[in-house]
Design a protein around this motif. Structure first.
Motif, PDB file in Angstrom:
ATOM      1  N   GLY A 124       0.815  -1.215   0.000  1.00 34.83           N
ATOM      2  CA  GLY A 124       0.000   0.000   0.000  1.00 34.83           C
ATOM      3  C   GLY A 124       0.847   1.263   0.000  1.00 34.83           C
ATOM      4  N   TYR A 125       1.887   1.287   0.834  1.00 31.93           N
ATOM      5  CA  TYR A 125       2.819   2.428   0.861  1.00 31.93           C
ATOM      6  C   TYR A 125       3.442   2.622  -0.524  1.00 31.93           C
ATOM      7  N   LEU A 126       3.950   1.522  -1.088  1.00 35.07           N
ATOM      8  CA  LEU A 126       4.617   1.610  -2.391  1.00 35.07           C
ATOM      9  C   LEU A 126       3.648   2.079  -3.477  1.00 35.07           C
ATOM     10  N   ALA A 127       2.419   1.593  -3.433  1.00 31.80           N
ATOM     11  CA  ALA A 127       1.430   1.983  -4.439  1.00 31.80           C
ATOM     12  C   ALA A 127       1.078   3.462  -4.330  1.00 31.80           C
ATOM     13  N   ARG A 128       0.980   3.977  -3.093  1.00 30.58           N
ATOM     14  CA  ARG A 128       0.664   5.394  -2.912  1.00 30.58           C
ATOM     15  C   ARG A 128       1.823   6.292  -3.321  1.00 30.58           C
ATOM     16  N   ASN A 129       3.019   5.721  -3.405  1.00 30.40           N
ATOM     17  CA  ASN A 129       4.224   6.500  -3.742  1.00 30.40           C
ATOM     18  C   ASN A 129       4.936   5.875  -4.934  1.00 30.40           C
ATOM     19  N   GLU A 130       4.159   5.347  -5.853  1.00 28.57           N
ATOM     20  CA  GLU A 130       4.732   4.534  -6.926  1.00 28.57           C
ATOM     21  C   GLU A 130       5.690   5.288  -7.839  1.00 28.57           C
ATOM     22  N   GLU A 131       5.545   6.589  -7.923  1.00 27.90           N
ATOM     23  CA  GLU A 131       6.426   7.347  -8.811  1.00 27.90           C
ATOM     24  C   GLU A 131       7.850   7.462  -8.267  1.00 27.90           C
ATOM     25  N   ASN A 132       8.047   7.130  -6.994  1.00 28.28           N
ATOM     26  CA  ASN A 132       9.366   7.227  -6.369  1.00 28.28           C
ATOM     27  C   ASN A 132       9.752   5.922  -5.699  1.00 28.28           C
ATOM     28  N   ALA A 133      11.036   5.581  -5.785  1.00 27.79           N
ATOM     29  CA  ALA A 133      11.539   4.467  -4.991  1.00 27.79           C
ATOM     30  C   ALA A 133      11.513   4.896  -3.531  1.00 27.79           C
ATOM     31  N   MET A 134      11.217   3.971  -2.660  1.00 31.15           N
ATOM     32  CA  MET A 134      11.170   4.288  -1.233  1.00 31.15           C
ATOM     33  C   MET A 134      12.336   3.599  -0.535  1.00 31.15           C
ATOM     34  N   THR A 135      12.806   4.205   0.526  1.00 27.93           N
ATOM     35  CA  THR A 135      13.868   3.588   1.321  1.00 27.93           C
ATOM     36  C   THR A 135      13.243   2.740   2.411  1.00 27.93           C
ATOM     37  N   LEU A 172       9.333   2.375   8.626  1.00 28.30           N
ATOM     38  CA  LEU A 172       9.573   2.102  10.050  1.00 28.30           C
ATOM     39  C   LEU A 172       8.319   2.207  10.914  1.00 28.30           C
ATOM     40  N   ASP A 173       7.288   2.875  10.427  1.00 29.67           N
ATOM     41  CA  ASP A 173       6.030   2.924  11.175  1.00 29.67           C
ATOM     42  C   ASP A 173       5.362   1.558  11.236  1.00 29.67           C
ATOM     43  N   LEU A 174       5.782   0.655  10.362  1.00 33.63           N
ATOM     44  CA  LEU A 174       5.157  -0.667  10.286  1.00 33.63           C
ATOM     45  C   LEU A 174       5.849  -1.721  11.136  1.00 33.63           C
ATOM     46  N   GLY A 175       7.006  -1.415  11.679  1.00 34.59           N
ATOM     47  CA  GLY A 175       7.699  -2.400  12.506  1.00 34.59           C
ATOM     48  C   GLY A 175       9.158  -2.049  12.695  1.00 34.59           C
ATOM     49  N   SER A 176       9.853  -2.950  13.353  1.00 40.12           N
ATOM     50  CA  SER A 176      11.277  -2.747  13.616  1.00 40.12           C
ATOM     51  C   SER A 176      12.085  -2.953  12.333  1.00 40.12           C
ATOM     52  N   LYS A 177      13.330  -2.521  12.341  1.00 35.60           N
ATOM     53  CA  LYS A 177      14.205  -2.719  11.186  1.00 35.60           C
ATOM     54  C   LYS A 177      14.351  -4.196  10.865  1.00 35.60           C
ATOM     55  N   THR A 178      14.498  -5.019  11.898  1.00 34.00           N
ATOM     56  CA  THR A 178      14.651  -6.463  11.694  1.00 34.00           C
ATOM     57  C   THR A 178      13.399  -7.041  11.046  1.00 34.00           C
ATOM     58  N   SER A 179      12.250  -6.666  11.568  1.00 31.83           N
ATOM     59  CA  SER A 179      10.981  -7.148  11.025  1.00 31.83           C
ATOM     60  C   SER A 179      10.804  -6.703   9.577  1.00 31.83           C
ATOM     61  N   LEU A 201      10.486  -7.379   3.705  1.00 31.46           N
ATOM     62  CA  LEU A 201      10.953  -6.939   2.385  1.00 31.46           C
ATOM     63  C   LEU A 201      11.666  -8.069   1.654  1.00 31.46           C
ATOM     64  N   ALA A 202      12.398  -8.897   2.384  1.00 29.70           N
ATOM     65  CA  ALA A 202      13.057 -10.049   1.765  1.00 29.70           C
ATOM     66  C   ALA A 202      12.019 -11.025   1.204  1.00 29.70           C
ATOM     67  N   LYS A 203      10.961 -11.270   1.958  1.00 30.06           N
ATOM     68  CA  LYS A 203       9.894 -12.169   1.479  1.00 30.06           C
ATOM     69  C   LYS A 203       9.250 -11.619   0.201  1.00 30.06           C
ATOM     70  N   LEU A 204       8.983 -10.325   0.181  1.00 25.23           N
ATOM     71  CA  LEU A 204       8.405  -9.701  -1.016  1.00 25.23           C
ATOM     72  C   LEU A 204       9.377  -9.746  -2.193  1.00 25.23           C
ATOM     73  N   ARG A 205      10.656  -9.506  -1.930  1.00 26.70           N
ATOM     74  CA  ARG A 205      11.678  -9.544  -2.981  1.00 26.70           C
ATOM     75  C   ARG A 205      11.832 -10.955  -3.535  1.00 26.70           C
ATOM     76  N   GLU A 206      11.942 -11.944  -2.653  1.00 25.54           N
ATOM     77  CA  GLU A 206      12.133 -13.333  -3.074  1.00 25.54           C
ATOM     78  C   GLU A 206      10.952 -13.853  -3.889  1.00 25.54           C
ATOM     79  N   ALA A 207       9.753 -13.333  -3.608  1.00 23.53           N
ATOM     80  CA  ALA A 207       8.560 -13.735  -4.359  1.00 23.53           C
ATOM     81  C   ALA A 207       8.451 -13.000  -5.693  1.00 23.53           C
TER      82      ALA A 207
END
Length: 129
Positions: free
Chosen positions: A31-42, A47-54, A59-65
């Motif tokens: 959802g975040y990426l879709a709302r900001n699709e014109e820009n790559a996000m860091t 970070l509002d969604l969880g810890s850096k580790t989480s 992100l790894a799960k999304l990338r691997e898929a």
């Protein structure tokens, strides 16, 4: 430069995409990426969604898929949706997911606040100003 493996377009498996999207945090990331699709996000913008580790895990799960592309740039990781690849592989699927994600409330780590779509958009704009 660090290389992060991503599946080639023909290696993106629908079952893996569905599995990756079967998590509230990962849907919120989409959802975040879709709302900001014109820009790559860091990664730090999630970070509002969880810890850096989480977030690294999600992100790894999304990338691997094959749902997102993560490009290292110095000490940052730039994240984008693989819209063209997913649209080619599974026409219309990503649009359906994005339509759902844009309408879903999302939560913030600090206190678990649920935000509606308009508040979420205003929140995103304020964070990027």
């Amino acid at each position: 430069m660090t290389y992060l493996p991503h599946p080639d377009i023909e290696q993106i498996v629908f079952a893996n995409v569905l599995t990756a999207l079967g998590d509230e945090t990962r849907l919120a990331i989409i959802g975040y990426l879709a709302r900001n699709e014109e820009n790559a996000m860091t990664c730090g913008q999630f970070l509002d969604l969880g810890s850096k580790t989480s977030l690294s895990y999600h992100l790894a799960k999304l990338r691997e898929a094959g749902v997102v592309h993560v490009r290292p740039e110095g000490t940052r990781r730039l994240v984008t949706l693989r819209r063209a690849d997913l649209d080619q592989r599974f026409p219309g699927f990503l649009d359906s997911i994005i339509a759902t994600c844009r309408d879903l409330p999302f939560f913030l780590r600090d206190g678990g606040t649920l935000l509606d779509r308009d508040t979420a958009s205003a929140f995103d704009q304020a964070r990027h100003s």
